[in-house]
Design a protein around this motif. Structure first.
Motif, short mmCIF file in Angstrom:
data_model
loop_
_atom_site.label_atom_id
_atom_site.label_comp_id
_atom_site.label_asym_id
_atom_site.label_seq_id
_atom_site.Cartn_x
_atom_site.Cartn_y
_atom_site.Cartn_z
N ASN A 30 0.88 -1.37 0.05
CA ASN A 30 -0.12 0.02 0.09
C ASN A 30 0.69 1.23 0.04
O ASN A 30 0.79 2.28 0.57
CB ASN A 30 -0.87 0.16 1.12
CG ASN A 30 -2.14 -1.09 1.11
OD1 ASN A 30 -2.04 -1.91 0.29
ND2 ASN A 30 -2.91 -0.94 1.98
N ILE A 31 1.75 1.08 -0.71
CA ILE A 31 2.79 2.44 -0.85
C ILE A 31 2.84 2.71 -2.51
O ILE A 31 2.55 1.94 -3.37
CB ILE A 31 4.09 2.27 -0.56
CG1 ILE A 31 4.86 0.55 -0.98
CG2 ILE A 31 4.18 1.88 1.22
CD1 ILE A 31 6.01 0.35 -0.53
N ASP A 32 3.33 3.98 -2.85
CA ASP A 32 3.61 4.20 -4.13
C ASP A 32 4.91 4.92 -4.39
O ASP A 32 5.47 5.87 -3.98
CB ASP A 32 2.55 5.57 -4.32
CG ASP A 32 2.56 6.08 -5.70
OD1 ASP A 32 3.45 5.81 -6.71
OD2 ASP A 32 1.87 6.93 -6.23
N LEU A 33 5.75 3.96 -4.93
CA LEU A 33 7.07 4.26 -5.33
C LEU A 33 7.43 4.74 -6.51
O LEU A 33 8.42 4.70 -7.30
CB LEU A 33 8.24 2.87 -4.91
CG LEU A 33 8.05 2.38 -3.49
CD1 LEU A 33 8.78 1.04 -3.54
CD2 LEU A 33 8.35 3.43 -2.26
N SER A 34 6.31 5.46 -7.36
CA SER A 34 6.39 6.14 -8.37
C SER A 34 7.40 7.02 -8.56
O SER A 34 7.60 7.72 -7.41
CB SER A 34 5.18 6.32 -9.03
OG SER A 34 4.52 7.59 -8.28
N LYS A 35 7.81 7.62 -9.44
CA LYS A 35 8.76 8.85 -9.83
C LYS A 35 8.18 9.94 -8.85
O LYS A 35 8.85 10.79 -8.13
CB LYS A 35 8.75 9.26 -11.09
CG LYS A 35 9.92 10.51 -11.39
CD LYS A 35 10.37 10.54 -12.66
CE LYS A 35 11.18 11.69 -12.85
NZ LYS A 35 11.39 12.08 -14.39
N ASN A 36 6.89 10.38 -8.91
CA ASN A 36 6.48 11.62 -8.35
C ASN A 36 6.19 11.45 -6.85
O ASN A 36 6.05 12.29 -6.17
CB ASN A 36 5.05 11.86 -8.97
CG ASN A 36 5.23 12.51 -10.39
OD1 ASN A 36 6.38 12.94 -10.89
ND2 ASN A 36 4.27 12.06 -11.27
N ASN A 37 5.93 10.06 -6.38
CA ASN A 37 5.82 9.79 -4.70
C ASN A 37 6.71 9.18 -4.07
O ASN A 37 6.63 9.19 -2.80
CB ASN A 37 4.39 9.15 -4.83
CG ASN A 37 3.32 10.01 -5.21
OD1 ASN A 37 2.96 11.05 -5.13
ND2 ASN A 37 2.52 9.44 -6.41
N ILE A 38 7.82 8.69 -4.54
CA ILE A 38 8.97 8.03 -3.71
C ILE A 38 9.33 8.77 -2.65
O ILE A 38 9.86 8.26 -1.73
CB ILE A 38 9.93 7.41 -4.72
CG1 ILE A 38 10.71 6.27 -4.29
CG2 ILE A 38 10.68 8.25 -5.49
CD1 ILE A 38 11.64 5.30 -5.01
N LYS A 39 9.63 9.90 -2.94
CA LYS A 39 10.21 10.76 -1.96
C LYS A 39 9.50 10.78 -0.55
O LYS A 39 10.00 11.10 0.35
CB LYS A 39 10.36 12.29 -2.54
CG LYS A 39 11.30 12.75 -3.48
CD LYS A 39 11.42 14.16 -3.65
CE LYS A 39 12.53 14.29 -4.81
NZ LYS A 39 12.48 15.71 -5.14
N ASP A 40 8.08 10.38 -0.55
CA ASP A 40 7.44 10.25 0.62
C ASP A 40 7.90 9.23 1.61
O ASP A 40 7.60 9.17 2.79
CB ASP A 40 5.93 10.21 0.15
CG ASP A 40 5.09 11.25 -0.19
OD1 ASP A 40 5.72 12.23 -0.31
OD2 ASP A 40 4.04 11.17 -1.10
#
Length: 337
Positions: A79-89
């Motif tokens: 339940n995580i988003d490791l895409s380019k736009n959100n991996i910084k989270d």
């Protein structure tokens, strides 16, 4: 590492270290989670699911705590988003994993499942170098045959391979840019299994369920239209159009069908082979063979006229109050003349 290689490691209980799942199939992510849990004899102690963004302490504790009453532990971070736009989270946690990756305990299997396609940056490269990146694309024809066949076997059902191929042919899963996913196919397969009262699935068991699938009805509709069979086409459309929400899906499938007929007619005229046509149009061999049998029923001018009608419908429905259902009925009459 691909899906088959990864699942082989899981089934044989040889998994260890970090596995970063980069999958285009939601259903296969769920099968990974189910199988990973089956690895553990005492899941209450040694199977941990971490969902979403957690503290470094939560992650580190889950990774470092020894298993109880067995020598293996599975931690799933999902339940995580490791895409380019959100991996910084998730930067702190990703950095922690990178730091620890070479010193992980042998008992640990850490499976990381991103909801979106994984950004191929620092974290991805570190896992690929010192762990395992599991890249899962959509299944090809042979993989899909095997996948469906195993579903029947798991439920103690025998089925002929030709029947499995018919199920596959009647879905557009293998087509380029298809929006059909494995959940939709499995839903139908499970209904076939549930409604079959014998140990071996019969052809009528398959057809009884396929007749209720929109994709199959669309095939029936396009087949009838391509044969200029107005009565069958109209009856099929009216059956599908009972669900108003599906009318636009029907429309876009018809746009695709006309485009394919035009493409096949032009490429056939220029003597291109079937392999080239399949790749160029992004269609299956089954669909190509079937549509090739229809192209003689139309001139190119007729097909372009039909295409123009559909494009006009598309423009109007985006800019004004537009009755798509009425225009689909007009289109069927126009197509079948």
């Amino acid at each position: 590492m691909n899906y088959k290689e990864f699942m082989t490691e899981l089934f044989s209980k040889k998994s260890k270290g970090i596995y970063l799942i980069d999958s285009k199939e939601e259903y296969l992510k769920e099968t990974i989670i189910d199988q990973a849990k089956d690895l553990i004899s005492f899941p209450d102690f040694n199977y941990i699911e971490i969902k979403g963004k957690k503290s470094l302490e939560d992650i580190k504790t889950a990774m470092d705590t020894y298993p109880i009453m067995e020598d293996k532990k599975v931690v799933i971070w999902r339940n995580i988003d490791l895409s380019k736009n959100n991996i910084k989270d998730y930067e702190e946690i990703c950095n922690l994993i990178i730091e620890d990756i070479e010193n992980l305990a042998d008992f640990l299997t850490l499976i990381i499942i991103s909801d979106e396609s994984v950004f191929k940056g620092k974290f991805y490269k570190a896992i690929k170098k010192n762990g395992n990146v599991v890249e899962i694309d959509r299944l090809n024809n042979n993989e899909l045959v095997s996948f469906i066949g195993k579903r029947f076997v798991k439920n103690n059902k025998k089925i002929k391979k030709s029947y499995i191929n018919e199920i596959i042919d009647r879905f557009s899963y293998l087509n380029k840019n298809s929006q059909i996913d494995l959940y939709e196919i499995i839903n139908t397969v499970d209904k076939i299994i549930a409604n079959s009262d014998k140990s071996e699935v019969l052809l009528e068991d398959v057809h009884d369920q396929l007749d209720q699938v929109l994709d199959l009805n669309i095939f029936n509709l396009t087949d009838a239209l391509s044969k200029r069979d107005t009565k069958t086409a109209m009856n099929t459309y009216l059956f599908m159009a009972k669900d108003i929400d599906e009318i636009f899906k029907i429309f876009y499938m018809l746009v695709r069908h006309i485009r394919n007929l035009i493409g096949i007619k032009i490429l056939s005229k220029d003597s291109y082979n079937d392999s080239f046509m399949q790749k160029s149009l992004g269609i299956s061999n089954f669909e190509l063979r079937k549509d090739k049998s229809f192209i003689g029923n139309f001139t190119l001018d007729e097909l372009f006229d039909l295409q123009d009608f559909l494009y006009t419908c598309d423009l109007k429905q985006k800019s004004e109050d537009f009755d798509m259902n009425l225009n689909m009925l007009i289109f069927i009459e126009k197509f079948s003349k």
